[in-house]
Scaffold this motif. Structure first.
Motif, PDB file in Angstrom:
ATOM      1  N   THR A   1       0.463  -1.489  -0.292  1.00  0.00           N
ATOM      2  CA  THR A   1       0.097  -0.059  -0.079  1.00  0.00           C
ATOM      3  C   THR A   1       0.350   1.279   0.295  1.00  0.00           C
ATOM      4  OG1 THR A   1      -0.436   0.342   2.183  1.00  0.00           O
ATOM      5  CG2 THR A   1      -1.549  -1.206   1.316  1.00  0.00           C
ATOM      6  N   LEU A   2       0.308   2.382  -0.455  1.00  0.00           N
ATOM      7  CA  LEU A   2       1.448   3.298  -1.417  1.00  0.00           C
ATOM      8  C   LEU A   2      -0.296   4.467  -0.560  1.00  0.00           C
ATOM      9  CD1 LEU A   2       3.687   5.444  -1.735  1.00  0.00           C
ATOM     10  CD2 LEU A   2       2.364   4.896  -3.898  1.00  0.00           C
ATOM     11  N   ALA A   3       0.391   5.339   0.778  1.00  0.00           N
ATOM     12  CA  ALA A   3      -0.506   6.655   0.999  1.00  0.00           C
ATOM     13  C   ALA A   3      -0.819   7.388  -0.183  1.00  0.00           C
ATOM     14  CB  ALA A   3      -0.452   7.177   2.267  1.00  0.00           C
ATOM     15  N   LEU A   4      -1.458   7.699  -0.592  1.00  0.00           N
ATOM     16  CA  LEU A   4      -1.725   9.174  -1.545  1.00  0.00           C
ATOM     17  C   LEU A   4      -2.441   9.792  -0.778  1.00  0.00           C
ATOM     18  CD1 LEU A   4      -3.777   7.156  -4.740  1.00  0.00           C
ATOM     19  CD2 LEU A   4      -1.802   8.213  -4.220  1.00  0.00           C
ATOM     20  N   PRO A   5      -2.127  11.007  -0.750  1.00  0.00           N
ATOM     21  CA  PRO A   5      -2.220  12.891  -0.138  1.00  0.00           C
ATOM     22  C   PRO A   5      -3.578  13.185  -0.594  1.00  0.00           C
ATOM     23  CG  PRO A   5      -1.122  13.448  -2.208  1.00  0.00           C
ATOM     24  CD  PRO A   5      -1.233  11.701  -1.839  1.00  0.00           C
ATOM     25  N   THR A   6      -3.868  14.041   0.242  1.00  0.00           N
ATOM     26  CA  THR A   6      -5.530  13.925   0.561  1.00  0.00           C
ATOM     27  C   THR A   6      -5.603  16.199   1.411  1.00  0.00           C
ATOM     28  OG1 THR A   6      -6.383  13.777   2.672  1.00  0.00           O
ATOM     29  CG2 THR A   6      -6.610  12.316   0.912  1.00  0.00           C
ATOM     30  N   SER A   7      -4.384  16.740   0.869  1.00  0.00           N
ATOM     31  CA  SER A   7      -4.192  17.751   1.484  1.00  0.00           C
ATOM     32  C   SER A   7      -2.772  17.863   0.437  1.00  0.00           C
ATOM     33  CB  SER A   7      -4.352  18.214   2.882  1.00  0.00           C
ATOM     34  OG  SER A   7      -2.622  17.503   3.587  1.00  0.00           O
ATOM     35  N   ALA A   8      -2.832  19.275  -0.047  1.00  0.00           N
ATOM     36  CA  ALA A   8      -1.938  19.746  -1.148  1.00  0.00           C
ATOM     37  C   ALA A   8      -1.188  20.710   0.136  1.00  0.00           C
ATOM     38  CB  ALA A   8      -2.593  20.974  -2.283  1.00  0.00           C
ATOM     39  N   PRO A   9       0.222  21.238  -1.025  1.00  0.00           N
ATOM     40  CA  PRO A   9       0.715  22.113   0.093  1.00  0.00           C
ATOM     41  C   PRO A   9       0.014  23.516   0.597  1.00  0.00           C
ATOM     42  CG  PRO A   9       1.985  21.941  -1.771  1.00  0.00           C
ATOM     43  CD  PRO A   9       0.043  21.044  -2.069  1.00  0.00           C
ATOM     44  N   ALA A  10       0.577  24.186   1.402  1.00  0.00           N
ATOM     45  CA  ALA A  10      -0.275  24.897   2.031  1.00  0.00           C
ATOM     46  C   ALA A  10      -0.906  26.237   0.660  1.00  0.00           C
ATOM     47  CB  ALA A  10       0.758  26.691   3.065  1.00  0.00           C
ATOM     48  N   GLY A  11      -2.070  26.404   1.228  1.00  0.00           N
ATOM     49  CA  GLY A  11      -2.427  27.366   0.363  1.00  0.00           C
ATOM     50  C   GLY A  11      -3.424  26.888  -0.633  1.00  0.00           C
TER      51      GLY A  11
ATOM     52  N   THR B   1      -6.129  21.222 -10.117  1.00  0.00           N
ATOM     53  CA  THR B   1      -5.128  21.260  -9.318  1.00  0.00           C
ATOM     54  C   THR B   1      -4.690  19.813  -8.962  1.00  0.00           C
ATOM     55  OG1 THR B   1      -6.271  21.355  -6.960  1.00  0.00           O
ATOM     56  CG2 THR B   1      -5.213  22.962  -7.446  1.00  0.00           C
ATOM     57  N   GLY B   2      -3.550  19.315  -8.631  1.00  0.00           N
ATOM     58  CA  GLY B   2      -2.944  17.865  -9.032  1.00  0.00           C
ATOM     59  C   GLY B   2      -2.187  17.808  -7.306  1.00  0.00           C
ATOM     60  N   LEU B   3      -2.304  16.678  -6.593  1.00  0.00           N
ATOM     61  CA  LEU B   3      -1.809  15.977  -5.733  1.00  0.00           C
ATOM     62  C   LEU B   3      -0.810  14.884  -6.259  1.00  0.00           C
ATOM     63  CD1 LEU B   3      -4.676  16.148  -3.056  1.00  0.00           C
ATOM     64  CD2 LEU B   3      -2.791  17.609  -3.641  1.00  0.00           C
ATOM     65  N   THR B   4       0.636  14.522  -6.094  1.00  0.00           N
ATOM     66  CA  THR B   4       1.598  13.982  -7.172  1.00  0.00           C
ATOM     67  C   THR B   4       1.984  13.325  -5.551  1.00  0.00           C
ATOM     68  OG1 THR B   4       1.518  15.476  -8.540  1.00  0.00           O
ATOM     69  CG2 THR B   4       3.279  14.506  -8.514  1.00  0.00           C
ATOM     70  N   VAL B   5       2.395  12.156  -6.372  1.00  0.00           N
ATOM     71  CA  VAL B   5       2.805  11.163  -5.454  1.00  0.00           C
ATOM     72  C   VAL B   5       4.568  10.155  -6.325  1.00  0.00           C
ATOM     73  CG1 VAL B   5       3.781   8.956  -4.100  1.00  0.00           C
ATOM     74  CG2 VAL B   5       1.445   9.838  -4.450  1.00  0.00           C
ATOM     75  N   ALA B   6       5.693  11.154  -5.872  1.00  0.00           N
ATOM     76  CA  ALA B   6       6.493  11.201  -6.529  1.00  0.00           C
ATOM     77  C   ALA B   6       7.302   9.402  -6.975  1.00  0.00           C
ATOM     78  CB  ALA B   6       7.471  11.684  -6.122  1.00  0.00           C
ATOM     79  N   PRO B   7       7.852   9.418  -8.155  1.00  0.00           N
ATOM     80  CA  PRO B   7       8.320   7.750  -8.426  1.00  0.00           C
ATOM     81  C   PRO B   7       8.844   7.290  -7.231  1.00  0.00           C
ATOM     82  CG  PRO B   7       8.428   9.430 -10.326  1.00  0.00           C
ATOM     83  CD  PRO B   7       8.446  10.599  -9.229  1.00  0.00           C
ATOM     84  N   ARG B   8       8.784   5.709  -7.051  1.00  0.00           N
ATOM     85  CA  ARG B   8       9.423   5.277  -6.295  1.00  0.00           C
ATOM     86  C   ARG B   8       9.396   3.563  -6.593  1.00  0.00           C
ATOM     87  NH1 ARG B   8       6.463   6.503  -1.246  1.00  0.00           N
ATOM     88  NH2 ARG B   8       6.893   9.065  -2.240  1.00  0.00           N
ATOM     89  N   VAL B   9      10.355   2.984  -6.417  1.00  0.00           N
ATOM     90  CA  VAL B   9      10.321   1.753  -6.366  1.00  0.00           C
ATOM     91  C   VAL B   9       9.507   0.635  -5.549  1.00  0.00           C
ATOM     92  CG1 VAL B   9      12.325  -0.285  -6.661  1.00  0.00           C
ATOM     93  CG2 VAL B   9      12.563   2.056  -7.568  1.00  0.00           C
ATOM     94  N   THR B  10       9.088  -0.565  -5.893  1.00  0.00           N
ATOM     95  CA  THR B  10       8.712  -1.066  -4.975  1.00  0.00           C
ATOM     96  C   THR B  10       9.049  -2.776  -4.864  1.00  0.00           C
ATOM     97  OG1 THR B  10       7.102  -1.278  -6.404  1.00  0.00           O
ATOM     98  CG2 THR B  10       6.518   0.334  -5.798  1.00  0.00           C
ATOM     99  N   LYS B  11       8.354  -3.545  -4.850  1.00  0.00           N
ATOM    100  CA  LYS B  11       8.285  -5.072  -4.847  1.00  0.00           C
ATOM    101  C   LYS B  11       7.368  -5.048  -5.735  1.00  0.00           C
ATOM    102  CE  LYS B  11       9.945  -5.783  -0.101  1.00  0.00           C
ATOM    103  NZ  LYS B  11       9.788  -4.364   0.877  1.00  0.00           N
TER     104      LYS B  11
ATOM    105  N   ASP C   1       7.597  -2.897 -10.847  1.00  0.00           N
ATOM    106  CA  ASP C   1       8.753  -2.295 -10.095  1.00  0.00           C
ATOM    107  C   ASP C   1       9.057  -1.050  -9.636  1.00  0.00           C
ATOM    108  OD1 ASP C   1      10.342  -1.845 -12.069  1.00  0.00           O
ATOM    109  OD2 ASP C   1      11.973  -2.906 -11.185  1.00  0.00           O
ATOM    110  N   ALA C   2       7.877  -0.271 -10.203  1.00  0.00           N
ATOM    111  CA  ALA C   2       7.806   1.334  -9.528  1.00  0.00           C
ATOM    112  C   ALA C   2       6.567   1.605  -9.912  1.00  0.00           C
ATOM    113  CB  ALA C   2       9.080   1.901 -10.300  1.00  0.00           C
ATOM    114  N   VAL C   3       6.663   2.733  -9.175  1.00  0.00           N
ATOM    115  CA  VAL C   3       5.108   3.419 -10.013  1.00  0.00           C
ATOM    116  C   VAL C   3       4.905   5.088  -9.532  1.00  0.00           C
ATOM    117  CG1 VAL C   3       3.580   2.918  -7.078  1.00  0.00           C
ATOM    118  CG2 VAL C   3       2.354   3.596  -8.952  1.00  0.00           C
ATOM    119  N   GLU C   4       3.658   6.182 -10.335  1.00  0.00           N
ATOM    120  CA  GLU C   4       3.870   6.903  -9.718  1.00  0.00           C
ATOM    121  C   GLU C   4       2.867   7.382 -10.084  1.00  0.00           C
ATOM    122  OE1 GLU C   4       5.720  12.190 -11.101  1.00  0.00           O
ATOM    123  OE2 GLU C   4       6.217  10.281 -12.439  1.00  0.00           O
ATOM    124  N   ALA C   5       2.107   8.141  -8.978  1.00  0.00           N
ATOM    125  CA  ALA C   5       0.457   7.995  -8.824  1.00  0.00           C
ATOM    126  C   ALA C   5       1.195  10.533  -8.867  1.00  0.00           C
ATOM    127  CB  ALA C   5      -0.061   7.854  -8.008  1.00  0.00           C
ATOM    128  N   ARG C   6      -1.004  10.716  -8.824  1.00  0.00           N
ATOM    129  CA  ARG C   6      -1.299  12.042  -8.999  1.00  0.00           C
ATOM    130  C   ARG C   6      -2.918  11.712  -8.667  1.00  0.00           C
ATOM    131  NH1 ARG C   6       0.398  14.018 -14.864  1.00  0.00           N
ATOM    132  NH2 ARG C   6      -1.399  13.074 -16.041  1.00  0.00           N
TER     133      ARG C   6
END
Length: 728
Positions: free
Chosen positions: A47-57, A70-80, A148-153
């Motif tokens: 599991t990989l938590a996705l943000p439900t709030s953006a940077p300030a403002g 607007t978009g909330l981004t999870v940077a690319p990351r290596v996984t199993k 073996d890696a994922v990026e999300a927004r």
């Protein structure tokens, strides 16, 4: 045994992070990935938590957003390793008011995919109070292949949007925690071979519900009804749960059942269509793991799944022949079943074979309860985002998911194909016809046979959509053939019968063919003959004869054939054949009569034509010798004296008088065995020697006399006799 992979790859220009239990991200520099330690490094679920709030403002409060797309981004990351993913959130009744987009990196070559959106159908379809209730809300899972890696927004439209709490990515590895048996047979490497489903749903990998017994009637009689074994109603051929290596250990509760199946709901999985069908079993395993580990359901939600190649998979456990309660169609899981087509059919049509499979499942599940897939019915909603609880909804018995919920499922194109699928599922067997009746001959509207027969029938309906064929003789079912059969052996008693072949569609509809069959084992008879009679005609080199016979059969004659001394087809109504025989030689004539059933009888007669010259006769005075090459032996006896006679005595069965015909010839009187027989006029327009001018025949060979008396006809008193021809 888990699949063990070792990946050692430099990942350039990609930020990596460890996934903490809280879902926070720790950013590190790109580095060389270590080799995997073993099976423990490859869990079923990450599991990989996705943000439900953006940077300030950006967001006014946690869980809500106010922005212009607007978009909330999870940077690319290596996984199993993982091959399927989706987004889930804590409350199964909450909706995702936004879009989760993902892109993944292929484990094989390190290439990143394009961004793809995860489709959300609203709140959880699980039935309240069932073993599936509770759990988490979710999008549809997406098959991404070995990654073996994922990026999300997470994207939202303009305005304020609430994102559900606990929003996360769930990454599924379908090859982890495989059952031990799967490593030797239905491995993660490809889809297992298709096998029929079991009645109990306990997934023996090759078992047909009830078997396929088929009994032909005993020889020599039509089978009694009690002896007929009716094949069980065939279940669709599926890849069983054992065949696709379902993880039975993750299924905690026993199957639940509804009372019947009134409607089949058609879904699509909303995943891409570029998967290999060799991966279909892995996809199904991934969906099961997602439904159980991510959604929190008891088992995979669909009752059936079918891939783009037309391979059908058993879904939720409990038995394909039973009304298993699934988790597939919000508010309408009761009194229904569901089939999901693996792929996205918004713009693509399913193949013909897939349409047949869906139709087969519809006919099987709906027809099991006496309904046709072409009908409509009413279901009462237990509560959906389209129909409040208690609403009576009229539905096609084959409906799309969108018919009951606010969703695009099963895609516009597949939804447009449902009408044709209903027609396939609810039709009677099409173009049902009798191709032939082996062992029988058709005459008019009836078939005639003298032994066993094999009716052969055909239908344009695919075998998978058929139930069985019944063969009925004189109102009694004597044989019941499985759906793949197109013939059966019938041994009928002599007499006239009505034979019906009835084809049953899997839906329950039936069509029939009826034929009259006459069984006749008695050969034709000859009520007279064959017999050979002499006849009038030229005796120049041959002897003219009649072959006479009378053949009869109670069922009717099919043919009468002369087989000796030459072959010739004769009419079934003929009683005589004009022919010739060689003088002085024995000749055999054979006639074969065949009836409509094919029984035959041959009759034979042998005769020898002989010549008695005029000098063998006892003569009175008045006869003189005449010489001419046209006479037999170059000479004959001629008389112009009225009352002069010539008497022949012989033993035989037929006789003919040899004489000459000329324009000046007179008449003679004939006496047979002392009794007057008649007058023969020998005059003709041209001169004809060696002519048989009169003939008489008897049933048997015996001694007879023929006396010829000159009449002395006015102005043409002369006659010339050349002898007598007889048959022995």
């Amino acid at each position: 045994m888990n699949v063990i992979r070792t990946i050692n790859r430099s990942v350039a220009a990609v930020t990596t992070a460890a996934v903490a239990a809280t879902g926070t991200v720790t950013v590190t520099a790109a580095r060389e990935l270590p080799a995997y330690a073993g099976p423990a490094a490859e869990p079923v679920l990450q599991t990989l938590a996705l943000p439900t709030s953006a940077p300030a403002g950006t967001f006014a409060a946690p869980g809500s957003a106010r922005a212009e797309a607007t978009g909330l981004t999870v940077a690319p990351r290596v996984t199993k390793p993982f091959s399927l993913l989706g987004a889930t959130w804590t409350d199964p009744h909450a909706r995702l008011d936004g879009t989760v987009q993902v892109r993944t990196r292929a484990a094989a070559d390190g290439r990143w995919s394009a961004w793809r959106a995860l489709e959300s159908d609203g709140t959880s379809p699980a039935t309240a109070g069932s073993a599936d209730a509770g759990g988490r809300g979710s999008t549809d899972p997406v098959w991404v292949g070995d990654s073996d890696a994922v990026e999300a927004r997470v994207t939202t439209g303009a305005g304020t949007h609430t994102l559900p709490a606990g929003l996360r990515l769930d990454l599924i590895n379908p090859d982890a925690d495989l059952p031990a048996a799967a490593t030797s047979g239905a491995s993660a490497a490809g889809a297992p071979a298709a096998a029929p489903a079991t009645a109990a749903g306990a997934s023996a990998s090759a078992a047909q519900i009830g078997g396929t017994s088929f009994t032909e009637p005993a020889p020599g009689r039509a089978a009694a009804n009690a002896a007929v074994v009716v094949p069980p109603r065939p279940a669709p051929t599926v890849v069983t749960r054992a065949g696709w290596a379902a993880n039975e250990a993750m299924v905690v509760h026993p199957p639940e059942y509804t009372t019947d199946v009134q409607v089949l709901f058609v879904h699509h999985t909303a995943t891409s269509n570029d998967y290999s069908c060799a991966d279909s079993a892995r996809i199904v395993r991934g969906i099961q793991a997602y439904h159980v580990r991510s959604n929190g359901w008891n088992d995979i939600g669909y009752n059936f799944l079918v891939d783009k190649c037309g391979t059908l998979f058993e879904g939720r456990a409990g038995g394909v022949d039973r009304p298993v309660l699934g988790a597939h169609t919000l508010g309408f899981n009761s009194h229904s079943a569901a089939i999901a087509v693996i792929g996205d059919y918004t713009d693509s049509a399913v193949a013909t074979k897939v349409r047949w499979v869906i139709a087969q499942v519809a006919a099987y599940k709906i027809g099991m309860y006496g309904h046709l897939a072409t009908e409509r019915t009413v279901l009462v909603s237990s509560g959906s985002d389209r129909f409040p609880a208690g609403t009576r909804v009229t539905l096609n018995r084959v409906s799309g998911h969108r018919d009951t919920g606010k969703t695009e499922c099963p895609g516009n194109t597949l939804y447009g194909q449902l009408g044709a699928i209903r027609s396939l599922a609810g039709a009677a067997p099409a173009d049902f016809s009798m191709a032939r009746m082996t062992g029988a001959t058709r005459v008019g509207d009836a078939f005639y046979a003298r032994g066993p027969i094999r009716p052969l029938w055909t239908t344009a309906t695919p075998t998978a959509l058929l139930n069985r064929f019944d063969v009925i003789v004189d109102g009694t079912v004597v044989a019941s053939a499985p759906r793949a059969h197109r013939t059966t052996l019938l041994n009928l008693n002599p007499g006239r019968h009505v034979v019906t072949v009835r084809a049953y569609h899997l839906s329950g509809r039936a069509v029939s063919l009826t034929r009259a069959v006459v069984v006749d084992r008695t050969a034709p008879t000859y009520t007279s003959g064959p017999a050979v009679w002499l006849r009038s005609g030229s005796l120049d080199g041959s002897v003219p004869i009649y072959l006479r016979w009378t053949a009869a059969d109670a069922g009717g004659l099919r043919s009468v054939t002369l087989t000796r001394p030459r072959a010739a087809a004769l009419s079934t109504t003929a009683r005589a054949l004009a022919s010739t025989a060689a003088p002085g030689r024995s000749t055999t004539w054979s006639i074969r009569a065949a009836d409509r059933a094919g029984n035959t009888r041959t009759a034979t007669v042998t005769r020898t034509p002989l010549m008695l010259t005029e000098r063998a006769a006892v003569r009175t005075s008045g006869w003189v010798n005449v010489v001419d090459p046209g006479y037999f032996g170059g000479r004959a006896l001629r008389s112009i004296t009225a009352g002069s006679s010539m008497t022949f005595t012989f033993t035989g069965s037929s006789a003919s008088l040899a004489a000459s015909r000329t324009p000046a010839s007179g008449r003679v009187k004939i006496y047979v065995d002392g009794r007057y027989s008649g007058v023969v006029d020998l005059r003709s327009a041209t001169t004809q020697h060696r002519m048989a001018v009169w003939a008489r025949s008897w049933p048997d060979s015996a001694t007879h006399t023929v006396r010829v008396v000159v009449e002395g006809t006015a102005r043409r008193p002369g006659v010339a006799l050349d002898g007598l021809v007889l048959l022995r």
